[in-house]
Design an enzyme around this catalytic site. Structure first.
Site, PDB file in Angstrom:
ATOM      1  N   SER A  58       0.872  -1.181   0.000  1.00 14.30           N
ATOM      2  CA  SER A  58       0.000   0.000   0.000  1.00 14.30           C
ATOM      3  C   SER A  58       0.913   1.236   0.000  1.00 14.30           C
ATOM      4  O   SER A  58       2.044   1.181   0.498  1.00 14.30           O
ATOM      5  CB  SER A  58      -0.933   0.005   1.212  1.00 14.30           C
ATOM      6  N   GLY A  60       1.156   4.171   1.581  1.00 17.10           N
ATOM      7  CA  GLY A  60       1.691   4.727   2.830  1.00 17.10           C
ATOM      8  C   GLY A  60       2.701   3.806   3.484  1.00 17.10           C
ATOM      9  O   GLY A  60       3.738   4.247   3.988  1.00 17.10           O
ATOM     10  N   CYS A  61       2.408   2.507   3.481  1.00 14.57           N
ATOM     11  CA  CYS A  61       3.321   1.534   4.106  1.00 14.57           C
ATOM     12  C   CYS A  61       4.624   1.435   3.329  1.00 14.57           C
ATOM     13  O   CYS A  61       5.704   1.291   3.910  1.00 14.57           O
ATOM     14  CB  CYS A  61       2.675   0.144   4.151  1.00 14.57           C
ATOM     15  N   SER A  62       4.520   1.493   2.005  1.00  9.68           N
ATOM     16  CA  SER A  62       5.667   1.190   1.140  1.00  9.68           C
ATOM     17  C   SER A  62       6.560   2.376   0.852  1.00  9.68           C
ATOM     18  O   SER A  62       7.758   2.215   0.643  1.00  9.68           O
ATOM     19  CB  SER A  62       5.173   0.692  -0.223  1.00  9.68           C
TER      20      SER A  62
END
Ligand code: BEZ
Length: 180
Positions: A58, A60-62
């Site tokens: 995703s 934001g996570c990545s």
């Protein structure tokens, strides 16, 4: 009884992941279904950081959340942390590919042995910590809330859980590093 009722109307006030909790013994997987990891055993001694994320790959996570930990891993190492464990409710083939991807986002010498991405394919680990949320609109099912937890000798000593499950505020590398 109250706890059962409270859980069915869960808000952050009733989350199980809190200071004093033990690390769940549900197995996680390091890059392959054959590589089971018992994080409770791995964190039984010393100081470690556990990060939960809603989804591998995703945006934001990545592109932000985990790359910032990778870029700043030495700040955590200097504070006496042994490892940073990142947990996503995904299968281990996905988390393996995602681990390569996030390290490519933040090329940083030495972080590979410090930051480990682990799969919680059934969500059992996250369920035991009561951090699962219904992420159906984004991911088609339940995922982990975004959080960071300091683990010392097997117990949570600080928790940083995003109140809206997905934001990158209290659990950001910067906020956690500034509040250790
Ligand atoms: C993210 O970009 O990390 C994200 C997006 C939607 C829901 C959860 C996480």
């Amino acid at each position: 009884m109250f706890r059962k009722f409270a859980r069915s109307f869960q808000t952050s006030a009733f989350r199980q992941l809190k200071v004093g909790d033990a690390v769940p013994s549900a197995l996680l997987y390091d890059g392959a279904p054959s590589k089971a990891v018992n994080l409770a055993e791995k964190t039984a001694r010393g100081k470690n950081l556990v990060i939960g994320v809603p989804g591998a790959f995703s945006p934001g996570c990545s592109q932000r959340h985990i790359p910032e930990y990778i870029k700043n891993f030495d700040k955590f190492k200097d504070q006496g942390f042994g490892n940073i464990f990142v947990i996503a409710v995904n299968d281990s083939f996905v988390t393996s590919a995602w681990e390569d991807y996030v390290f490519d986002q933040a090329p940083t010498t030495g972080a590979e042995s410090f930051v480990e991405v682990l799969a919680d394919p059934t969500g059992e680990f996250s369920r035991e910590w009561d951090v699962l949320f219904d992420a159906t609109p984004f991911f088609g099912g339940k995922r982990s809330a975004r959080y960071a937890a300091v683990i010392e000798d097997g117990k949570v000593t600080k928790d940083f859980i995003e109140p809206d499950n997905t934001g990158i505020n209290v659990s950001s590398a910067e906020n956690v590093a500034n509040n250790l």
